[in-house]
Design a protein around this motif. Structure first.
Motif, short mmCIF file in Angstrom:
data_model
loop_
_atom_site.label_atom_id
_atom_site.label_comp_id
_atom_site.label_asym_id
_atom_site.label_seq_id
_atom_site.Cartn_x
_atom_site.Cartn_y
_atom_site.Cartn_z
N VAL A 116 -12.25 -1.80 -16.82
CA VAL A 116 -11.10 -2.34 -16.09
C VAL A 116 -11.13 -1.83 -14.65
CG1 VAL A 116 -8.58 -2.44 -15.95
CG2 VAL A 116 -9.71 -2.46 -18.19
N THR A 117 -10.86 -2.73 -13.71
CA THR A 117 -10.78 -2.38 -12.29
C THR A 117 -9.45 -2.87 -11.74
OG1 THR A 117 -13.18 -2.55 -12.03
CG2 THR A 117 -11.85 -2.60 -10.03
N LEU A 118 -8.70 -1.97 -11.12
CA LEU A 118 -7.43 -2.31 -10.49
C LEU A 118 -7.63 -2.38 -8.98
CD1 LEU A 118 -5.06 0.09 -12.46
CD2 LEU A 118 -5.75 -2.23 -13.07
N ALA A 119 -6.96 -3.33 -8.33
CA ALA A 119 -7.07 -3.48 -6.88
C ALA A 119 -5.71 -3.79 -6.29
CB ALA A 119 -8.07 -4.58 -6.53
N LEU A 120 -5.42 -3.15 -5.18
CA LEU A 120 -4.17 -3.35 -4.45
C LEU A 120 -4.50 -3.56 -2.98
CD1 LEU A 120 -1.06 -3.35 -4.35
CD2 LEU A 120 -1.18 -0.86 -4.00
N GLY A 121 -4.00 -4.66 -2.42
CA GLY A 121 -4.31 -4.96 -1.03
C GLY A 121 -3.11 -5.41 -0.24
N ALA A 122 -3.16 -5.18 1.08
CA ALA A 122 -2.09 -5.60 1.99
C ALA A 122 -2.71 -6.02 3.32
CB ALA A 122 -1.08 -4.47 2.20
N PHE A 123 -2.18 -7.11 3.91
CA PHE A 123 -2.71 -7.65 5.16
C PHE A 123 -1.54 -8.06 6.05
CE2 PHE A 123 -5.86 -8.23 1.91
CZ PHE A 123 -7.06 -7.91 2.52
N LEU A 124 -1.66 -7.73 7.33
CA LEU A 124 -0.61 -8.01 8.31
C LEU A 124 -1.21 -8.64 9.55
CD1 LEU A 124 2.30 -7.77 9.36
CD2 LEU A 124 1.73 -5.45 10.13
N ASN A 125 -0.67 -9.80 9.94
CA ASN A 125 -1.07 -10.47 11.16
C ASN A 125 0.04 -10.27 12.19
OD1 ASN A 125 -1.56 -12.41 13.23
ND2 ASN A 125 -2.77 -13.65 11.81
N HIS A 126 -0.16 -9.37 13.14
CA HIS A 126 0.86 -9.08 14.13
C HIS A 126 1.12 -10.26 15.06
CE1 HIS A 126 -0.33 -5.01 12.87
NE2 HIS A 126 0.87 -4.63 13.26
N CYS A 168 -5.01 -8.65 13.45
CA CYS A 168 -4.89 -8.59 11.99
C CYS A 168 -5.41 -7.25 11.49
CB CYS A 168 -5.68 -9.71 11.33
SG CYS A 168 -5.07 -11.37 11.68
N VAL A 169 -4.66 -6.63 10.61
CA VAL A 169 -5.10 -5.40 9.95
C VAL A 169 -4.92 -5.60 8.45
CG1 VAL A 169 -4.57 -3.86 11.88
CG2 VAL A 169 -2.80 -4.38 10.17
N GLY A 170 -5.79 -4.96 7.69
CA GLY A 170 -5.71 -5.10 6.24
C GLY A 170 -6.50 -4.03 5.54
N ALA A 171 -6.18 -3.82 4.27
CA ALA A 171 -6.87 -2.81 3.47
C ALA A 171 -6.76 -3.17 2.00
CB ALA A 171 -6.29 -1.42 3.72
N VAL A 172 -7.77 -2.78 1.23
CA VAL A 172 -7.79 -2.98 -0.22
C VAL A 172 -8.28 -1.69 -0.87
CG1 VAL A 172 -8.90 -4.20 -2.13
CG2 VAL A 172 -8.17 -5.47 -0.12
N LEU A 173 -7.54 -1.25 -1.88
CA LEU A 173 -7.89 -0.06 -2.64
C LEU A 173 -8.26 -0.48 -4.06
CD1 LEU A 173 -8.05 3.05 -2.89
CD2 LEU A 173 -5.65 3.01 -3.58
N GLU A 174 -9.48 -0.11 -4.49
CA GLU A 174 -9.96 -0.43 -5.83
C GLU A 174 -10.09 0.84 -6.65
OE1 GLU A 174 -13.57 -2.58 -5.62
OE2 GLU A 174 -12.73 -4.26 -4.46
N LYS A 175 -9.68 0.77 -7.90
CA LYS A 175 -9.72 1.92 -8.79
C LYS A 175 -10.29 1.49 -10.14
CE LYS A 175 -8.55 5.86 -10.86
NZ LYS A 175 -9.22 7.15 -10.63
N LYS A 176 -11.40 2.11 -10.54
CA LYS A 176 -11.98 1.86 -11.85
C LYS A 176 -11.37 2.80 -12.87
CE LYS A 176 -16.40 0.06 -10.19
NZ LYS A 176 -17.87 0.16 -10.27
N MET A 177 -11.29 2.32 -14.12
CA MET A 177 -10.64 3.06 -15.18
C MET A 177 -11.60 3.34 -16.33
SD MET A 177 -7.60 3.18 -13.81
CE MET A 177 -6.58 3.77 -15.15
N PRO A 178 -12.65 4.15 -16.11
CA PRO A 178 -13.58 4.44 -17.20
C PRO A 178 -12.89 5.30 -18.26
CG PRO A 178 -14.05 5.83 -15.29
CD PRO A 178 -13.00 4.85 -14.86
N PRO A 179 -13.31 5.17 -19.54
CA PRO A 179 -14.43 4.35 -20.03
C PRO A 179 -14.08 2.88 -20.24
CG PRO A 179 -13.42 5.51 -21.84
CD PRO A 179 -12.68 5.96 -20.61
N LEU A 180 -12.86 2.46 -19.93
CA LEU A 180 -12.49 1.06 -20.08
C LEU A 180 -13.14 0.22 -18.98
CD1 LEU A 180 -8.67 1.45 -20.81
CD2 LEU A 180 -10.52 1.15 -22.46
#
Length: 274
Positions: A250-260, A236-248
């Motif tokens: 708000v936090t955005l997150a994008l993730g993907a996971f693969l089970n070979h 299994c491989v996976g990753a999550v990218l989080e991005k904060k949006m100051p001064p708001l």
């Protein structure tokens, strides 16, 4: 004439005041022994999720969660938390019917922590589940302790003992749990302010299963971004990218996971406000 000024005689070394030893720190709770390593790994994501956190007062906060997933029906979840002198048990809202209940008690001393949990005790049916934890700081770096899980019901009784140890160095932490149910070992290393890595090993004797995982945590402060990734022995491989949006807030997150191994792939996107 005596030495009325209290001066040291000629040639004598001045006395040094005894060095005060710093008190040992509290080891924290048993459930948080592997927390540093686990925080390195990304959390599983699937579908689209919107989370809105609202603090109404210093004692009361509410969280709204809307989750849309391809694996199930869309859902909405409302979570309200009250922190004060008095708090109703969650079971008291189940239409006055006690489904399950438990008693938790924790005592934190200067250099130790003791915890006791009783689940569904029934004196008439002679059934109970008891979980006891104890951690002791032996030095500023070494913590030792254990966990005892005892369960009893008509016709069945058993106990599981697990020993635990944690060693904290300047840039790394090693933790080990060993018992009749298996073993759990983790290693956390902080390379610098931006890079953290973690290695985790879990073996379950009852399920006859072992898992080895490697995770990494990368912080980009100038871009307000955090990247977490993992790979384990189950392919299994996976990753999550989080991005904060100051001064708001708000936090955005994008993730993907693969089970070979099982040929499964899923991804997710989330927006957190507050």
């Amino acid at each position: 004439m005596g030495n009325t000024l209290g001066l040291a005689p000629m040639g004598a070394l001045p006395r040094r005041s005894p060095r005060r030893e710093e008190p040992l720190p509290n080891p924290g709770s048993f459930d948080e022994l592997h927390r540093l390593c686990k925080d390195v790994f990304p959390a599983q994501m699937e579908g689209v999720k919107l989370v809105v956190n609202k603090v109404l007062s210093s004692h009361f906060q509410v969280a709204h969660t809307v989750h849309m997933s391809a694996l199930g029906l869309p859902g909405y979840h409302l979570h309200a938390a009250y922190a004060g002198d008095w708090q109703l048990s969650p079971t008291e809202t189940q239409q006055a019917k006690f489904l399950t209940w438990q008693f938790d008690g924790e005592y934190r001393g200067d250099d130790y922590t003791a915890t006791l949990t009783l689940g569904n005790p029934d004196l008439i049916g002679e059934s109970v589940i008891m979980v006891a934890h104890f951690l002791q700081s032996l030095t500023h770096r070494l913590v030792l302790g254990g966990e005892l899980v005892y369960h009893r019901r008509p016709g069945e009784e058993g106990a599981i003992l697990t020993l635990a140890g944690k060693y904290s160095a300047l840039h790394w932490v090693a933790t080990l749990n060993v018992g009749s149910g298996g073993a759990h070992a983790s290693y956390y290393h902080r390379a610098n302010e931006q890079v953290q890595v973690g290695v985790e090993f879990e073996a379950n004797t009852r399920l006859q299963d072992t898992t080895f995982s490697f995770g990494y945590h990368l912080t980009l402060p100038q871009a307000n971004m955090v990247f977490r990734g993992l790979v384990d022995s189950n392919w299994c491989v996976g990753a999550v990218l989080e991005k904060k949006m100051p001064p708001l807030p708000v936090t955005l997150a994008l993730g993907a996971f693969l089970n070979h191994w099982r040929n499964r792939f899923h991804c997710g996107f989330s927006i957190t406000v507050g």
